[in-house]
Scaffold this active site. Structure first.
Site, PDB file in Angstrom:
ATOM      1  N   ASP A   1      20.308 -70.559  -5.926  1.00  0.00           N
ATOM      2  CA  ASP A   1      20.679 -70.571  -7.345  1.00  0.00           C
ATOM      3  C   ASP A   1      22.000 -71.306  -7.512  1.00  0.00           C
ATOM      4  O   ASP A   1      23.067 -70.743  -7.282  1.00  0.00           O
ATOM      5  CB  ASP A   1      20.778 -69.112  -7.829  1.00  0.00           C
ATOM      6  CG  ASP A   1      21.355 -69.008  -9.229  1.00  0.00           C
ATOM      7  OD1 ASP A   1      21.313 -70.013  -9.972  1.00  0.00           O
ATOM      8  OD2 ASP A   1      21.830 -67.906  -9.571  1.00  0.00           O
TER       9      ASP A   1
ATOM     10  N   ASN B   1      23.162 -72.704 -10.416  1.00  0.00           N
ATOM     11  CA  ASN B   1      23.845 -72.579 -11.719  1.00  0.00           C
ATOM     12  C   ASN B   1      24.210 -71.145 -12.093  1.00  0.00           C
ATOM     13  O   ASN B   1      24.668 -70.884 -13.202  1.00  0.00           O
ATOM     14  CB  ASN B   1      23.034 -73.246 -12.839  1.00  0.00           C
ATOM     15  CG  ASN B   1      21.736 -72.493 -13.118  1.00  0.00           C
ATOM     16  OD1 ASN B   1      21.405 -71.526 -12.427  1.00  0.00           O
ATOM     17  ND2 ASN B   1      21.000 -72.928 -14.120  1.00  0.00           N
TER      18      ASN B   1
ATOM     19  N   ASP C   1      22.460 -68.213 -12.574  1.00  0.00           N
ATOM     20  CA  ASP C   1      21.743 -67.354 -13.528  1.00  0.00           C
ATOM     21  C   ASP C   1      20.825 -66.360 -12.820  1.00  0.00           C
ATOM     22  O   ASP C   1      20.001 -65.695 -13.459  1.00  0.00           O
ATOM     23  CB  ASP C   1      20.951 -68.196 -14.538  1.00  0.00           C
ATOM     24  CG  ASP C   1      19.882 -69.052 -13.850  1.00  0.00           C
ATOM     25  OD1 ASP C   1      19.765 -69.004 -12.602  1.00  0.00           O
ATOM     26  OD2 ASP C   1      19.154 -69.774 -14.559  1.00  0.00           O
TER      27      ASP C   1
ATOM     28  N   ASP D   1       3.263 -78.807  -6.554  1.00  0.00           N
ATOM     29  CA  ASP D   1       2.154 -77.881  -6.745  1.00  0.00           C
ATOM     30  C   ASP D   1       1.436 -78.311  -8.023  1.00  0.00           C
ATOM     31  O   ASP D   1       2.048 -78.386  -9.087  1.00  0.00           O
ATOM     32  CB  ASP D   1       2.718 -76.457  -6.906  1.00  0.00           C
ATOM     33  CG  ASP D   1       1.826 -75.398  -6.316  1.00  0.00           C
ATOM     34  OD1 ASP D   1       0.626 -75.460  -6.569  1.00  0.00           O
ATOM     35  OD2 ASP D   1       2.347 -74.508  -5.616  1.00  0.00           O
TER      36      ASP D   1
ATOM     37  N   ASP E   1      -3.510 -75.953  -6.377  1.00  0.00           N
ATOM     38  CA  ASP E   1      -3.705 -74.512  -6.483  1.00  0.00           C
ATOM     39  C   ASP E   1      -5.184 -74.178  -6.708  1.00  0.00           C
ATOM     40  O   ASP E   1      -5.831 -74.784  -7.576  1.00  0.00           O
ATOM     41  CB  ASP E   1      -2.867 -74.042  -7.687  1.00  0.00           C
ATOM     42  CG  ASP E   1      -2.797 -72.547  -7.803  1.00  0.00           C
ATOM     43  OD1 ASP E   1      -2.169 -71.918  -6.936  1.00  0.00           O
ATOM     44  OD2 ASP E   1      -3.369 -71.999  -8.763  1.00  0.00           O
TER      45      ASP E   1
ATOM     46  N   GLU F   1      -5.405 -75.524  -1.804  1.00  0.00           N
ATOM     47  CA  GLU F   1      -5.436 -74.095  -1.477  1.00  0.00           C
ATOM     48  C   GLU F   1      -6.888 -73.655  -1.514  1.00  0.00           C
ATOM     49  O   GLU F   1      -7.487 -73.551  -2.591  1.00  0.00           O
ATOM     50  CB  GLU F   1      -4.620 -73.303  -2.506  1.00  0.00           C
ATOM     51  CG  GLU F   1      -4.520 -71.842  -2.124  1.00  0.00           C
ATOM     52  CD  GLU F   1      -4.198 -70.925  -3.291  1.00  0.00           C
ATOM     53  OE1 GLU F   1      -3.795 -69.793  -3.032  1.00  0.00           O
ATOM     54  OE2 GLU F   1      -4.373 -71.323  -4.455  1.00  0.00           O
TER      55      GLU F   1
ATOM     56  N   HIS G   1       4.083 -67.406  -0.193  1.00  0.00           N
ATOM     57  CA  HIS G   1       4.573 -66.514  -1.240  1.00  0.00           C
ATOM     58  C   HIS G   1       3.516 -65.500  -1.676  1.00  0.00           C
ATOM     59  O   HIS G   1       3.789 -64.656  -2.519  1.00  0.00           O
ATOM     60  CB  HIS G   1       5.016 -67.364  -2.442  1.00  0.00           C
ATOM     61  CG  HIS G   1       3.877 -68.111  -3.060  1.00  0.00           C
ATOM     62  ND1 HIS G   1       3.107 -69.019  -2.358  1.00  0.00           N
ATOM     63  CD2 HIS G   1       3.334 -68.065  -4.299  1.00  0.00           C
ATOM     64  CE1 HIS G   1       2.165 -69.487  -3.145  1.00  0.00           C
ATOM     65  NE2 HIS G   1       2.285 -68.935  -4.334  1.00  0.00           N
ATOM     66  N   ASP G   2       2.320 -65.614  -1.118  1.00  0.00           N
ATOM     67  CA  ASP G   2       1.241 -64.692  -1.490  1.00  0.00           C
ATOM     68  C   ASP G   2       0.945 -63.645  -0.412  1.00  0.00           C
ATOM     69  O   ASP G   2       0.082 -62.792  -0.615  1.00  0.00           O
ATOM     70  CB  ASP G   2      -0.060 -65.473  -1.753  1.00  0.00           C
ATOM     71  CG  ASP G   2       0.011 -66.316  -3.016  1.00  0.00           C
ATOM     72  OD1 ASP G   2       0.733 -65.926  -3.949  1.00  0.00           O
ATOM     73  OD2 ASP G   2      -0.651 -67.374  -3.059  1.00  0.00           O
TER      74      ASP G   2
HETATM   75  C1  NOJ Z   1      -2.548 -69.196  -5.896  1.00  0.00           C
HETATM   76  C2  NOJ Z   1      -1.057 -69.133  -5.894  1.00  0.00           C
HETATM   77  O1  NOJ Z   1      -0.587 -69.327  -4.583  1.00  0.00           O
HETATM   78  C3  NOJ Z   1      -0.702 -67.783  -6.466  1.00  0.00           C
HETATM   79  O2  NOJ Z   1       0.654 -67.486  -6.307  1.00  0.00           O
HETATM   80  C4  NOJ Z   1      -1.132 -67.779  -7.907  1.00  0.00           C
HETATM   81  O3  NOJ Z   1      -0.867 -66.498  -8.460  1.00  0.00           O
HETATM   82  C5  NOJ Z   1      -2.618 -68.089  -8.048  1.00  0.00           C
HETATM   83  N1  NOJ Z   1      -3.021 -69.201  -7.229  1.00  0.00           N
HETATM   84  C6  NOJ Z   1      -2.983 -68.403  -9.474  1.00  0.00           C
HETATM   85  O4  NOJ Z   1      -2.527 -69.669  -9.827  1.00  0.00           O
END
Ligand code: NOJ
Length: 533
Positions: free
Chosen positions: A24, A26, A28, A101, A203, A267, A329-330
């Site tokens: 971060d 700036n 916030d 992305d 995605d 993905e 991140h998932d």
């Molecule tokens: C896959 C992404 O990696 C995930 O974070 C997202 O919630 C879903 N696609 C929906 O776009």
């Protein structure tokens, strides 16, 4: 040295940045593009070749950027197009490529296209999304469900129809059967390619086309119909992975290939898994890299990992390039999924297999899942399906130092910093020559200068071993043996068939290089070694 016959995305290492949580600049509490620019030199020391940045476009953030309200601009919390151009220039100047992305399956419900579509049944953009009448009893057109819980259909009172969303109701699915949608989205790709981006991670790209007859999905035998995770109850026969998605991906590829040296990654959660390799396409005409998540669902055991790699090697078409993803991140952090003892071994595995590695930011420090209290939970998946499905713990701020808020921000960040950042942080690990960070740096550097590791053949050996996964990587007369002990007990491996002695180049504990007798290679608990023979 990398072989000139390979593309950069084959021999290189891709690093995923979750921009809200990276740095971060700036003040916030949310990471931003200037923050990425400020930390590019850190990425140079890590040695990665490309960054893939999770969505940075204007968005109401119902799904933290995966709900795009304008595909051709930057969300003000991240910066603006000028900052983006600066990031691109600064990254390129350092030899780092930038992958964006691209979110084709759905937009935000605030996207002007959807606003126009929902305004009336006669709207010129009505058919840009998937609208259907109710069944005679008023219920939804079919039994499809949202991956984020609940039905995939939301009733629109004003126009008296349902619209489809395989994710949140704030993420309506685009109608990719409409040629106008196709052209508009191809324009989006051109917009970024012309700006100079090096490629896209697409995605859920296998979701973009739906069964033309919109048939019900079958329920899986024995499905728990009480579970809030309704997605897991069905076989996704008609809502995803339709043949027409492949036609569209071929069109993306043709466009992207008309620009030199770009990459297209997708993905792909194909169901069944046997459909995954189809996304390379006939004559490799589709994705350069359909992300391979198979290792993420394996138990942390040598035999399971070996079998998963064998399955990948057997299933990809001739000439296709493999790839491996261990974290994102998932999914839970490696240190939390398999335990902290697995972190170093995972690094060596990811960086010595044949195929492009994708590394999620923070894994190079061995970051663990954060502890996000219920009143700070933000992820819609957790809020809708249950706290155990929340992805917030894998998205906590990057741990730069032992300073307050882990040096990520000057103010309280959008998600709490994970416990333990006083010890697990980039600054401390930079100074510790045996840290996980320095292991990653050495692995990436060795991989970069070693054709056998970045492009060579892969041959599993000693496949009868229960606890250790052992393989050879070979190219241009070089031969490397990688031996990974997945157990908590020391193991001795005999590889005398390969010669008498070898040189241990790198160990997960970062011992100095030394000679080894191949008849008795000793591996400590959870230890991995790379031996030149
Ligand atoms: C896959 C992404 O990696 C995930 O974070 C997202 O919630 C879903 N696609 C929906 O776009």
């Amino acid at each position: 040295m990398t072989s000139p016959s390979f593309a950069w995305w084959q021999t290189g290492v891709i690093y995923q940045i979750y921009p809200r949580s990276f740095y971060d600049a700036n003040g916030d509490g949310i990471g931003d593009l200037q923050g990425i620019i400020d930390r590019l030199d850190y990425l140079v020391t890590l040695g990665v070749d490309a960054i893939w940045i999770s969505p940075i476009y204007p968005s109401p953030m119902a799904d933290f950027g995966y709900d795009v309200a304008d595909y051709c601009d930057i969300h003000p919390i991240f910066g603006d197009l000028a900052t983006f151009d600066c990031l691109l220039a600064e990254a390129h100047h350092r030899g780092i490529r930038v992958i964006l992305d691209f979110v084709p399956n759905h937009t935000s419900d605030r996207h002007p296209w959807f606003q126009e579509s929902r305004a009336s049944r006669d709207s010129a953009r009505r058919d840009w999304y998937i609208w259907r009448d109710a069944k005679p009893d008023g219920s939804a057109p079919n039994n499809w469900v949202s991956m984020f819980g609940g039905p995939a259909w939301t009733w629109d009172e004003a126009t008296g129809q349902y619209y489809l969303h395989l994710f949140l109701k704030e993420q309506p699915d685009l109608n990719w059967r409409n040629p106008a949608v196709q052209s508009a989205m191809l324009e989006v790709l051109r917009f970024w390619l012309d700006r100079g981006v090096d490629g896209f991670r697409m995605d859920v790209v296998g979701f973009i086309m739906k069964d033309e007859q919109m048939r019900d999905n079958p329920y899986l035998p024995g499905a728990d119909l009480q579970s809030l995770d309704r997605w897991a109850q069905q076989e996704h026969r008609h809502d995803i992975d339709q043949p027409e998605a492949h036609d569209m991906i071929r069109t993306f590829r043709q466009l992207i290939d008309s620009y030199p040296d770009r990459v297209v990654i997708g993905e792909i959660w194909a169901e069944p898994r046997s459909r995954w390799a189809d996304y390379y396409g006939q004559d490799l005409s589709e994705l350069n890299l359909p992300f391979n998540f198979a290792l993420m669902s394996q138990p942390w055991q040598a035999s399971a990992i070996r079998a998963s790699v064998a399955e990948l090697e057997a299933s990809i078409p001739p000439g296709a390039w493999p790839n491996y993803v261990l974290g994102s991140h998932d999914k839970p952090r490696l240190a939390s999924r398999f335990g902290p003892q697995a972190v170093r071994l995972a690094a060596m595995l990811l960086l010595t297999l044949r195929g492009t590695p994708t590394l999620y930011n923070g894994e190079e420090l061995g970051m663990a899942n954060g502890d996000v209290p219920p009143d700070r939970m933000q992820d819609p998946q957790g809020l809708n399906i249950g706290p155990d499905k929340s992805r917030d713990p894998y998205r906590t701020p990057f741990q730069w130092s032992a300073a307050p808020y882990a040096g990520f921000s000057r103010v309280e960040p959008w998600l709490p910093v994970a416990d333990g950042h006083e010890a697990v942080n980039a600054e401390a690990q930079n100074q510790d020559s045996r840290s996980v960070l320095n292991l990653y740096r050495q692995l990436i550097a060795l991989r970069r200068r070693t054709p056998a590791l970045n492009g060579g053949s892969y041959t599993p050996i000693l496949t009868e071993l229960e606890h250790s996964f052992v393989y050879l990587r070979e190219a241009e007369g070089q031969r490397y043996l990688v031996a990974l002990n997945f157990s908590g007990e020391a193991q001795t491996i005999g590889a005398s068939d390969l010669g008498e002695t070898g040189q241990v180049l790198l160990t997960t504990n970062l011992e100095s290089p030394h000679d080894v007798t191949l008849a008795a290679i000793n591996l400590g608990a959870n230890e991995g070694v790379i031996i030149m023979i």
